[in-house]
Design a protein around this motif. Structure first.
Motif, PDB file in Angstrom:
ATOM      1  N   CYS A 133       0.838  -1.204   0.000  1.00 49.53           N
ATOM      2  CA  CYS A 133       0.000   0.000   0.000  1.00 49.53           C
ATOM      3  C   CYS A 133       0.869   1.249   0.000  1.00 49.53           C
ATOM      4  O   CYS A 133       1.806   1.371   0.796  1.00 49.53           O
ATOM      5  CB  CYS A 133      -0.923   0.002   1.225  1.00 49.53           C
ATOM      6  N   VAL A 134       0.551   2.169  -0.893  1.00 51.97           N
ATOM      7  CA  VAL A 134       1.241   3.450  -0.969  1.00 51.97           C
ATOM      8  C   VAL A 134       0.242   4.549  -0.630  1.00 51.97           C
ATOM      9  O   VAL A 134      -0.916   4.511  -1.051  1.00 51.97           O
ATOM     10  CB  VAL A 134       1.857   3.667  -2.376  1.00 51.97           C
ATOM     11  N   ASN A 135       0.673   5.523   0.156  1.00 53.68           N
ATOM     12  CA  ASN A 135      -0.249   6.548   0.673  1.00 53.68           C
ATOM     13  C   ASN A 135      -0.347   7.714  -0.308  1.00 53.68           C
ATOM     14  O   ASN A 135       0.150   8.816  -0.060  1.00 53.68           O
ATOM     15  CB  ASN A 135       0.220   7.038   2.039  1.00 53.68           C
ATOM     16  N   VAL A 136      -1.016   7.467  -1.438  1.00 51.34           N
ATOM     17  CA  VAL A 136      -1.257   8.523  -2.418  1.00 51.34           C
ATOM     18  C   VAL A 136      -2.178   9.612  -1.868  1.00 51.34           C
ATOM     19  O   VAL A 136      -1.947  10.801  -2.110  1.00 51.34           O
ATOM     20  CB  VAL A 136      -1.826   7.914  -3.715  1.00 51.34           C
ATOM     21  N   PRO A 137      -3.240   9.274  -1.103  1.00 53.37           N
ATOM     22  CA  PRO A 137      -4.133  10.328  -0.599  1.00 53.37           C
ATOM     23  C   PRO A 137      -3.423  11.401   0.213  1.00 53.37           C
ATOM     24  O   PRO A 137      -3.784  12.577   0.136  1.00 53.37           O
ATOM     25  CB  PRO A 137      -5.138   9.550   0.258  1.00 53.37           C
ATOM     26  N   GLN A 193      -1.670   8.899 -14.130  1.00 54.14           N
ATOM     27  CA  GLN A 193      -3.111   9.102 -14.248  1.00 54.14           C
ATOM     28  C   GLN A 193      -3.680   9.761 -12.985  1.00 54.14           C
ATOM     29  O   GLN A 193      -4.553  10.629 -13.070  1.00 54.14           O
ATOM     30  CB  GLN A 193      -3.797   7.767 -14.505  1.00 54.14           C
ATOM     31  N   VAL A 194      -3.190   9.341 -11.810  1.00 50.92           N
ATOM     32  CA  VAL A 194      -3.625   9.985 -10.572  1.00 50.92           C
ATOM     33  C   VAL A 194      -3.205  11.449 -10.574  1.00 50.92           C
ATOM     34  O   VAL A 194      -3.972  12.348 -10.190  1.00 50.92           O
ATOM     35  CB  VAL A 194      -3.032   9.260  -9.342  1.00 50.92           C
ATOM     36  N   SER A 195      -1.985  11.715 -11.028  1.00 51.40           N
ATOM     37  CA  SER A 195      -1.498  13.089 -11.105  1.00 51.40           C
ATOM     38  C   SER A 195      -2.368  13.930 -12.022  1.00 51.40           C
ATOM     39  O   SER A 195      -2.728  15.063 -11.701  1.00 51.40           O
ATOM     40  CB  SER A 195      -0.046  13.098 -11.585  1.00 51.40           C
ATOM     41  N   MET A 196      -2.738  13.374 -13.155  1.00 50.21           N
ATOM     42  CA  MET A 196      -3.576  14.095 -14.109  1.00 50.21           C
ATOM     43  C   MET A 196      -4.983  14.307 -13.558  1.00 50.21           C
ATOM     44  O   MET A 196      -5.553  15.396 -13.679  1.00 50.21           O
ATOM     45  CB  MET A 196      -3.640  13.326 -15.431  1.00 50.21           C
ATOM     46  N   ALA A 197      -5.543  13.278 -12.926  1.00 46.79           N
ATOM     47  CA  ALA A 197      -6.933  13.357 -12.460  1.00 46.79           C
ATOM     48  C   ALA A 197      -7.091  14.307 -11.278  1.00 46.79           C
ATOM     49  O   ALA A 197      -8.114  14.986 -11.153  1.00 46.79           O
ATOM     50  CB  ALA A 197      -7.430  11.962 -12.083  1.00 46.79           C
ATOM     51  N   THR A 198      -6.089  14.375 -10.419  1.00 45.71           N
ATOM     52  CA  THR A 198      -6.201  15.188  -9.208  1.00 45.71           C
ATOM     53  C   THR A 198      -5.498  16.533  -9.325  1.00 45.71           C
ATOM     54  O   THR A 198      -5.617  17.373  -8.415  1.00 45.71           O
ATOM     55  CB  THR A 198      -5.627  14.432  -7.998  1.00 45.71           C
ATOM     56  N   GLY A 199      -4.749  16.749 -10.407  1.00 41.16           N
ATOM     57  CA  GLY A 199      -4.023  18.011 -10.543  1.00 41.16           C
ATOM     58  C   GLY A 199      -2.840  18.114  -9.611  1.00 41.16           C
ATOM     59  O   GLY A 199      -2.420  19.205  -9.240  1.00 41.16           O
ATOM     60  N   THR A 200      -2.284  16.970  -9.206  1.00 37.55           N
ATOM     61  CA  THR A 200      -1.112  16.943  -8.327  1.00 37.55           C
ATOM     62  C   THR A 200       0.143  16.776  -9.170  1.00 37.55           C
ATOM     63  O   THR A 200       0.205  15.856  -9.986  1.00 37.55           O
ATOM     64  CB  THR A 200      -1.215  15.785  -7.325  1.00 37.55           C
ATOM     65  N   PRO A 201       1.141  17.645  -9.019  1.00 38.42           N
ATOM     66  CA  PRO A 201       2.350  17.522  -9.836  1.00 38.42           C
ATOM     67  C   PRO A 201       2.982  16.145  -9.737  1.00 38.42           C
ATOM     68  O   PRO A 201       3.012  15.539  -8.663  1.00 38.42           O
ATOM     69  CB  PRO A 201       3.275  18.605  -9.261  1.00 38.42           C
ATOM     70  N   MET A 202       3.501  15.678 -10.870  1.00 38.25           N
ATOM     71  CA  MET A 202       4.078  14.339 -10.932  1.00 38.25           C
ATOM     72  C   MET A 202       5.289  14.200 -10.015  1.00 38.25           C
ATOM     73  O   MET A 202       5.524  13.137  -9.444  1.00 38.25           O
ATOM     74  CB  MET A 202       4.474  14.028 -12.385  1.00 38.25           C
ATOM     75  N   TYR A 203       6.073  15.272  -9.847  1.00 43.11           N
ATOM     76  CA  TYR A 203       7.268  15.167  -9.013  1.00 43.11           C
ATOM     77  C   TYR A 203       6.936  14.919  -7.553  1.00 43.11           C
ATOM     78  O   TYR A 203       7.799  14.521  -6.773  1.00 43.11           O
ATOM     79  CB  TYR A 203       8.134  16.417  -9.161  1.00 43.11           C
ATOM     80  N   MET A 204       5.668  15.170  -7.149  1.00 40.93           N
ATOM     81  CA  MET A 204       5.250  14.852  -5.784  1.00 40.93           C
ATOM     82  C   MET A 204       4.893  13.383  -5.639  1.00 40.93           C
ATOM     83  O   MET A 204       4.873  12.860  -4.520  1.00 40.93           O
ATOM     84  CB  MET A 204       4.043  15.707  -5.382  1.00 40.93           C
ATOM     85  N   MET A 205       4.596  12.736  -6.750  1.00 37.24           N
ATOM     86  CA  MET A 205       4.164  11.333  -6.719  1.00 37.24           C
ATOM     87  C   MET A 205       5.341  10.369  -6.903  1.00 37.24           C
ATOM     88  O   MET A 205       5.486   9.397  -6.160  1.00 37.24           O
ATOM     89  CB  MET A 205       3.144  11.092  -7.841  1.00 37.24           C
ATOM     90  N   VAL A 206       6.153  10.622  -7.924  1.00 35.49           N
ATOM     91  CA  VAL A 206       7.231   9.719  -8.301  1.00 35.49           C
ATOM     92  C   VAL A 206       8.550  10.459  -8.158  1.00 35.49           C
ATOM     93  O   VAL A 206       8.685  11.585  -8.653  1.00 35.49           O
ATOM     94  CB  VAL A 206       7.049   9.220  -9.748  1.00 35.49           C
ATOM     95  N   PRO A 207       9.541   9.870  -7.481  1.00 34.41           N
ATOM     96  CA  PRO A 207      10.811  10.580  -7.264  1.00 34.41           C
ATOM     97  C   PRO A 207      11.492  11.048  -8.537  1.00 34.41           C
ATOM     98  O   PRO A 207      12.126  12.100  -8.529  1.00 34.41           O
ATOM     99  CB  PRO A 207      11.661   9.533  -6.536  1.00 34.41           C
TER     100      PRO A 207
END
Length: 511
Positions: free
Chosen positions: A65-69, A327-341
């Motif tokens: 489990c990864v804490n994307v929320p 896809q999560v980054s695109m759907a939520t408007g969260t920058p990709m650099y916050m999701m993937v190192p």
């Protein structure tokens, strides 16, 4: 002393108590809030695995489990920071200092962060403004979790609350307490309970009004308004609530990768073509022939064939997970650099577009909370008896800038706005200073200006002395052995430094 609760009269305190308890225990609402709360705190729905070993496999599943929320919520919450308020008393750009003092004494800088987190995660949050605390001299203001609090809004005016209910368990007294908030009054009911149930049930027979808190008459507030403010997110939903399936897919893919990697830690081997009988017709037992130990030798007949499992390439699974993150980054408007190192390797244009999405989303959430914080401060001033500052029509919430600009970008913007914006406005709007910081910097800048004028006046005096053939002032001051000039012959005697400063071009420019 217990006072029975009458729930038969419409819109009476007992009637509201029964109605709001039913709403608080609505199964669909309870399940939704608990699900979102668990997701944010790293306890999402586990990806599907082997049901026959569910308990043993659960710990292994949690590693997938990864804490994307937390990233999605935090990216917006960190940009929502109230820094001041304008009131009817002070509409200056730096805001009302009295409002800033109340904000500081009530600890609203921390409370606001909790409220924004709950609003963005659960879709709603509540703030209760209580009476003035004797220690701080400010009202007691608390952030309330919607899992334990519910409100009824006016159908014609959704922003206006008609009633609100908060339920908690008191371990010390061994009771459940329910606080009913109505305009101008607070009612307290209780029921004995040794167990800290999350959501106790309500019945008029088991619950009673607390006589020490006013009984069925309740406690009158210092005003006639609702002391509860509800913060509602867009559509009343969490930031990631509509994308839970996508988050579950990411966790599922990570689980499959872990399963494959764990299975490949020990490569599987097999032997085919082994005979069942020896040359004499005796059955052969091969169970003790393949011993896994150092120095062991396996002797196989010529017709036997060995097989060994091959390593599965995990790169396609990793790439698939990375695509899901995009896809999560695109759907939520969260920058990709916050999701993937390695998201920092994306192009500058792509990073800028993602940042724009985040800024627009943060601005929208800020606008939704602006009026609510103004209402909170209005209630706080009502409790303090400051009716003029409590005028919610003139209260304006001031926010720190949503954009997180670099130092170079701020300096460039401040330089370009030098002729169009006053200095204090540049400090707040461009440099991102709080009103208190801006006032302190303005005071320091004024001190520097006074010092510069004094220095310019001294320089002008020296220039006039040198023009008249007199020695410079610095020579007199820097030569201790030089005879002292009598007071009557003092070169500065009779000179009006203020007049010199007013006529000096450098000093005039500074003024």
């Amino acid at each position: 002393m217990a006072v029975a609760i009458n729930i038969e009269v419409p819109r009476s305190p007992g009637w509201w108590m029964a109605r709001l308890f039913k709403k608080l225990h609505d199964r669909q609402r309870v399940d939704r809030l608990e699900l979102l709360h668990n997701y944010l705190h790293g306890k999402p729905r586990l990806p599907q695995g082997a049901e026959n070993v569910r308990e043993m496999f659960a710990q292994f599943q949690r590693k997938a489990c990864v804490n994307v929320p937390a990233v999605v919520v935090g990216s917006v919450s960190d940009r929502l920071r109230p820094v001041g308020f304008k009131t009817a008393v002070d509409q200056d750009v730096s805001g009302d200092q009295q409002a800033s003092d109340v904000w500081e004494r009530t600890g609203l800088n921390i409370i606001a962060a909790d409220v924004h987190d709950m609003m963005l995660n659960l879709g709603e949050a509540y703030v209760i403004v209580g009476p003035v605390d004797d220690d701080t001299g400010a009202p007691v203001i608390t952030a309330e979790d919607p899992r334990f609090m519910v409100a009824e809004a006016d159908p014609a005016k959704p922003q206006k609350l008609l009633a609100a209910l908060k339920v908690l368990h008191d371990d010390i007294d061994g009771v459940h307490r329910a606080y009913l908030y109505l305009p101008g009054r607070v009612y307290v009911a209780f029921t004995p309970s040794k167990v800290a149930q999350a959501r106790p049930r309500f019945s008029s027979a088991s619950w009673s009004w607390d006589a020490s808190k006013g009984g069925e008459d309740g406690q009158k507030l210092t005003h006639d308004r609702m002391p509860v403010v509800r913060f509602l997110n867009k559509d009343g939903a969490g930031e990631y609530e509509h994308h839970l399936d996508l988050i579950d897919r990411i966790n599922h893919n990570i689980l499959q990768r872990l399963v494959i990697a764990s299975g490949q830690a020990f490569r599987q081997m097999a032997v085919s073509g082994l005979p069942d009988e020896d040359a004499d017709g005796n059955e052969i037992d091969w169970s003790d022939s393949f011993v896994m130990m150092p120095g062991a030798m396996w002797q196989l007949p010529p017709e036997a064939e060995m097989w060994e499992s091959q390593v599965t390439d995990l790169r396609p699974i990793i790439e698939a997970s990375r695509d899901d993150f995009r896809q999560v980054s695109m759907a939520t408007g969260t920058p990709m650099y916050m999701m993937v190192p390695d998201g920092q390797n994306q192009s500058a244009t792509g990073a800028g577009l993602y940042r724009e999405q985040l800024v627009f989303r943060a601005r929208d959430r800020r606008e939704r909370a602006t009026g609510r914080w103004a209402e909170v401060m209005s209630l706080a001033f009502e409790e303090l008896g400051d009716t003029k500052r409590a005028d919610v029509a003139t209260l304006r919430t001031q926010w720190a800038p949503v954009e997180q600009l670099s130092l170079a970008e701020k300096a460039d913007a401040a330089a370009k706005a030098q002729n169009d914006m006053p200095r204090r406005s540049r400090l707040i709007e461009i440099w991102g200073c709080t009103p208190d910081q801006a006032d302190r910097m303005m005071s320091e800048w004024q001190d520097e200006q006074v010092f510069a004028m004094q220095l310019a006046a001294m320089q002008a005096a020296q220039n006039q002395l040198q023009a008249g053939g007199q020695p410079p002032i610095r020579a007199i001051a820097s030569t201790p052995a030089q005879p002292q000039v009598p007071p009557a012959e003092d070169p500065l005697a009779g000179l009006d430094l203020n007049q010199i400063a007013s006529t000096d071009p450098v000093t005039t420019a500074v003024n």
